[in-house]
Write an enzyme that holds these catalytic residues in place. Structure first.
Site, PDB file in Angstrom:
ATOM      1  N   HIS A 171     -17.750   7.059  -3.448  1.00  0.00           N
ATOM      2  CA  HIS A 171     -18.092   6.227  -2.294  1.00  0.00           C
ATOM      3  C   HIS A 171     -17.090   5.114  -2.035  1.00  0.00           C
ATOM      4  O   HIS A 171     -17.141   4.460  -0.997  1.00  0.00           O
ATOM      5  CB  HIS A 171     -19.493   5.628  -2.481  1.00  0.00           C
ATOM      6  N   ASP A 380     -12.392  -1.160   1.790  1.00  0.00           N
ATOM      7  CA  ASP A 380     -13.766  -0.676   1.789  1.00  0.00           C
ATOM      8  C   ASP A 380     -13.730   0.845   1.875  1.00  0.00           C
ATOM      9  O   ASP A 380     -13.003   1.386   2.717  1.00  0.00           O
ATOM     10  CB  ASP A 380     -14.508  -1.244   3.013  1.00  0.00           C
TER      11      ASP A 380
HETATM   12  C1  GDG Z   1     -20.441   1.570  -0.953  1.00  0.00           C
HETATM   13  C2  GDG Z   1     -18.976   1.436  -0.565  1.00  0.00           C
HETATM   14  C3  GDG Z   1     -19.452   2.788   1.489  1.00  0.00           C
HETATM   15  C4  GDG Z   1     -26.405  -4.948   3.674  1.00  0.00           C
HETATM   16  N1  GDG Z   1     -26.961  -6.158   3.737  1.00  0.00           N
HETATM   17  C5  GDG Z   1     -28.249  -5.973   4.040  1.00  0.00           C
HETATM   18  C6  GDG Z   1     -28.485  -4.621   4.177  1.00  0.00           C
HETATM   19  N2  GDG Z   1     -27.324  -4.007   3.942  1.00  0.00           N
HETATM   20  C7  GDG Z   1     -27.115  -2.564   3.976  1.00  0.00           C
HETATM   21  C8  GDG Z   1     -26.318  -2.198   5.194  1.00  0.00           C
HETATM   22  C9  GDG Z   1     -25.622  -0.921   4.747  1.00  0.00           C
HETATM   23  C10 GDG Z   1     -25.445  -1.135   3.242  1.00  0.00           C
HETATM   24  O1  GDG Z   1     -26.358  -2.139   2.856  1.00  0.00           O
HETATM   25  C11 GDG Z   1     -24.042  -1.618   2.901  1.00  0.00           C
HETATM   26  O2  GDG Z   1     -23.183  -0.559   2.932  1.00  0.00           O
HETATM   27  P1  GDG Z   1     -21.605  -0.733   2.951  1.00  0.00           P
HETATM   28  O3  GDG Z   1     -21.016   0.556   3.327  1.00  0.00           O
HETATM   29  O4  GDG Z   1     -21.252  -1.778   3.918  1.00  0.00           O
HETATM   30  O5  GDG Z   1     -21.150  -1.255   1.503  1.00  0.00           O
HETATM   31  P2  GDG Z   1     -21.450  -0.958  -0.098  1.00  0.00           P
HETATM   32  O6  GDG Z   1     -22.817  -1.370  -0.466  1.00  0.00           O
HETATM   33  O7  GDG Z   1     -20.376  -1.650  -0.831  1.00  0.00           O
HETATM   34  O8  GDG Z   1     -21.332   0.622  -0.337  1.00  0.00           O
HETATM   35  C12 GDG Z   1     -18.844   1.500   0.949  1.00  0.00           C
HETATM   36  C13 GDG Z   1     -20.855   2.986   0.952  1.00  0.00           C
HETATM   37  O9  GDG Z   1     -20.873   2.879  -0.465  1.00  0.00           O
HETATM   38  C14 GDG Z   1     -21.423   4.338   1.355  1.00  0.00           C
HETATM   39  O10 GDG Z   1     -20.642   5.383   0.870  1.00  0.00           O
HETATM   40  O11 GDG Z   1     -19.508   2.700   2.893  1.00  0.00           O
HETATM   41  O12 GDG Z   1     -17.490   1.424   1.321  1.00  0.00           O
HETATM   42  O13 GDG Z   1     -18.449   0.207  -1.061  1.00  0.00           O
HETATM   43  O14 GDG Z   1     -26.414   0.193   4.958  1.00  0.00           O
HETATM   44  O15 GDG Z   1     -27.193  -2.037   6.257  1.00  0.00           O
HETATM   45  N3  GDG Z   1     -29.673  -4.111   4.494  1.00  0.00           N
HETATM   46  C15 GDG Z   1     -30.692  -4.991   4.688  1.00  0.00           C
HETATM   47  N4  GDG Z   1     -30.519  -6.320   4.552  1.00  0.00           N
HETATM   48  C16 GDG Z   1     -29.340  -6.851   4.237  1.00  0.00           C
HETATM   49  O16 GDG Z   1     -29.211  -8.072   4.118  1.00  0.00           O
HETATM   50  N5  GDG Z   1     -31.886  -4.501   5.022  1.00  0.00           N
END
Ligand code: GDG
Length: 739
Positions: A171, A380
């Protein structure tokens, strides 16, 4: 019933200690929502299929509680918890996973810790996961392992279950080899070989896939062909699967009454000001401080926006036990205080900073309300927030400002793409975003929304799992075996005993080495002698099957009584007879091929489908050049296999892949010859792609040998033309007979 066993560091819920004992809190995230959407669809379509999840419940659970928790996890969540001690959590999770692999893979080499004790814990905990999976595993299951915490697990499982179907998905980014080489030799070798225990290895972007393949080549010396790596007689594959989101969920939520209510409250709070929005976990990879510097620069350069904008900066607490994270929180607080102090007034606080998680409704309400989202990670893997922002805009307005360092930028090219290291780029993008006409916003967002809707979370999981199933099915067919000495003896005996044998031999690369210029590859005396000796012992016929023209073959082999197939099967000449032109035309194949090309048109932005009278074409001149070339290779690969039994040719032109109705190839020509002879022994040897037509066309008991390449439809493999000559000499010797 077929089962999917998902293995990830974290389970989709977290164990928490409460007053009355331990309980669970469901957690969501990209992976959980992607898989839930996939499973929901499978259930809706009545696909008989079960899913179980193996992972850590997120807390060090006392031993006395573990048995009860195991039972509840299984019953309520279909999950199998892997319990980790506090030392494991420190050394495996906070240590090797988050203080070595995470910074290294995100291009923060100076943050990387090289601690042998943590590495030992990583090896040990991966083995704990292996044991847990083996307890759950039943033959026929598909195992899908996720992310950087479990890179050794695929090989550990492979060692225990050689035939298991195993997929692995990373990921986070896979960095350039320059970063991987920083790891001590044994660590990097084990990590790469560990991942390659899986049949299929998936990444978010083409670039990460290429980086991985390059590192595998540099570190382990294992080369690949179109993402396929041959390991003995096994084939592994690396490919790109950009994770999607549950698009409909966000689109629907944006119009949900509770979300609209929340949105109205938020709107009231900022009193008509323009809202700039971001949300991230607290992480140095997310570029939050650089983002603040960019916002400050914006306020300096464009004072007309003072009192008219608010930056809602939400940071979700995360990994606070890891050293860099604590430091970063402090730095962040200082920056927010400084900027608010410098520009703010009693009427206006420029940055509304929250250090906490948002509930889902507030998150969507903010996405929906904000005219601009500022998503600027320094690195990212993908970044789902960027995608979710676009999915929460039913009227397609809003401007996404996105870092070029996020995997998502590869799919979201219509966004305002910025370099997150430069405050001035962020400042200018904000100015452009806030002044952008709604018509332009919609024109940019609609194609992105279409793409996100078409390749959503469910499609992502489906794509990975169907590819995994295909790789598994192909493994047996494609992995050719080296022709052993014993098998050579058997072949020679069958040849000697045959009533009528047919020998089909490619020329360049098969009987002679490649020459710098084609005309220099004339047969040597040894070869001519060998063919002549063989001809005298072959009751059916020997045919040279070549891409060369008729004149050259006639010239070189006129003195030997062999048959010839020239120009990849267009011309056939039996020994002593005249050349014949082979040609047959049909066009019913087009309706089978067109849907394949259309899938590529849908997947690769800017590509075109064209239908002509006797051909179909996929053009990629207007696509991203690297992606276009990669997809073209894949298309050719797919078409070559798919058209095995069709009378068409797949050709690669300049920025175009074409399927032509030709009715001619080496296989068709060989079949014609075979039908005239009815041989009871067939031997075919060749070294390039055009020979694959030949191998595919032959009956299953034919002896087919591919020279050089490990991937082939041939049954056996040899190293080079010298091996081929040795085999032919052996046939002659075994047969005996007079010269
Ligand atoms: C890893 C990789 C890759 C965030 N803050 C809140 C919240 N979120 C949710 C978002 C989104 C998820 O969490 C974050 O996903 P990201 O992709 O931005 O980042 P990582 O957690 O680091 O994930 C990344 C991912 O895996 C998938 O393969 O994209 O690059 O690092 O869904 O919505 N949700 C709520 N409140 C929050 O304050 N409800």
């Amino acid at each position: 019933m077929p089962r999917l066993v998902i293995v990830s560091n974290r389970l989709p819920f977290t164990a928490q200690q409460r007053e009355g004992g331990w309980g669970f809190v469901a957690s969501s995230g990209g992976l959980v929502s992607a898989l839930s959407a996939y499973l929901a669809k499978a259930r809706a379509e009545n696909v008989d299929f079960e899913c179980v999840w193996v992972g850590w419940p997120g807390a060090a659970v006392p031993e006395a509680e573990q048995a009860r928790m195991r039972a509840v996890a299984l019953e309520q969540y279909g999950s199998f918890p892997v319990f980790l001690s506090q030392d494991d959590v420190r050394d495996f999770y906070q240590g090797f996973s988050n203080a070595t692999l995470w910074p290294l893979f995100h291009y923060f080499p100076s943050y990387v810790e090289y601690n042998p004790q943590q590495w030992a814990a990583y090896v040990r905990v991966n083995a704990l996961f292996r044991d847990a999976v083996l307890e759950v595993f039943r033959p026929g299951d598909t195992i899908w392992i996720h992310d950087y915490q479990l890179m050794l697990l695929p090989a550990q499982l492979r060692a225990a279950r050689a035939d298991a179907t195993i997929g692995f998905f990373l990921h986070i980014p896979f960095p350039s080899h320059e970063l991987i080489r920083l790891l001590p030799g044994p660590w990097k070798r084990e990590l790469l070989a560990g991942v390659l225990g899986a049949d299929l290895v998936g990444f978010h972007t083409h670039e990460y896939t290429q980086h991985f393949l390059h590192s595998v080549f540099r570190v382990l010396g294992w080369d690949h062909k179109l993402g396929q790596i041959a390991l003995g007689d096994q084939v592994r594959r690396a490919d790109t699967f950009p994770i999607g989101i549950d698009f409909e969920q966000f689109m629907t939520a944006a119009n949900d009454p509770a979300v609209l209510q929340r949105r109205a409250e938020l709107s009231l709070g900022i009193r008509g000001k323009q809202l700039i929005f971001s949300v991230d976990r607290l992480d140095y990879t997310k570029g939050i401080v650089k983002r603040l510097q960019g916002f400050e620069e914006f306020l300096v350069r464009y004072p007309e926006w003072h009192e008219r904008v608010v930056f809602a900066l939400t940071v979700v607490p995360s990994r606070t036990e890891v050293r860099q994270y604590g430091r970063m929180k402090k730095e962040l607080d200082e920056w927010v205080g400084r900027i608010n102090g410098r520009f703010g007034s009693t009427e206006w606080v420029p940055i509304l900073y929250q250090y906490r998680a948002l509930d889902f409704n507030s998150l969507v309400a903010l996405y929906a309300l904000a005219p601009a989202a500022l998503i600027t990670p320094l690195r990212d893997g993908m970044n789902l927030v960027a995608k979710e922002y676009l999915a929460s805009k039913p009227d397609s307005t809003g401007v996404l400002i996105l870092s070029e360092m996020a995997g998502a930028a590869r799919e979201l090219g219509e966004a305002l793409i910025v370099n997150p290291n430069h405050a001035s780029e962020i400042a200018d993008a904000l100015q452009q975003a806030l002044g952008m006409p709604a018509v332009e916003q919609m024109a940019r967002n609609r194609p992105m929304q279409e793409r996100l809707k078409a390749y959503d979370a469910r499609r992502w999981a489906e794509h990975f799992l169907t590819t995994l199933a295909r790789v598994k099915a192909q493994q047996g067919q494609l992995a050719t075996r080296h022709l052993s000495a014993q098998m050579q003896t058997e072949i020679a005996q069958r040849y000697a005993a045959a009533r009528c044998s047919l020998i089909l031999l490619d020329y360049d690369g098969t009987l002679v080495p490649f020459a710098p210029q084609p005309q220099l590859a004339a047969p040597d005396a040894e070869l001519v002698g060998l063919l002549a000796a063989m001809r005298r012992r072959t009751s059916g016929g020997i045919f040279l099957v070549s891409g060369r023209d008729r004149a050259t073959l006639s010239d070189w082999f006129g003195s030997v009584r062999v048959g010839m197939i020239a120009e990849h099967g267009a011309w056939v000449r039996r020994e002593g007879a005249d050349w014949r032109l082979l040609k047959s035309l049909a066009s019913d194949w087009k309706e089978q091929i067109a849907p394949i090309l259309r899938v590529y048109v849908a997947q690769v932005a800017g590509s075109l489908f064209e239908e002509k009278e006797f051909s179909l074409a996929w053009h990629y001149r207007r696509c991203d050049p690297e992606l276009g070339a990669q997809r073209a290779k894949e298309l050719i690969d797919e078409l070559t296999r798919y058209t095995a039994n069709l009378d068409v040719q797949v050709l690669e032109g300049k920025k175009v892949v074409e399927v032509r109705n030709s009715g001619v190839n080496k296989g068709a020509a060989a079949l014609l010859v075979a039908s005239e002879l009815s041989p009871d022994f067939v031997l075919a040897v060749g070294d390039d792609e055009t020979d694959e037509d030949l191998f595919r066309a032959l009956p299953p008991d034919a002896i087919s040998i591919r020279v050089g390449a490990p991937f082939s439809h041939a049954r056996f493999r040899m190293n080079d033309y010298r091996d081929v000559r040795r085999l032919l000499a052996r046939l002659v010797a075994t047969h005996g007979g007079a010269d």
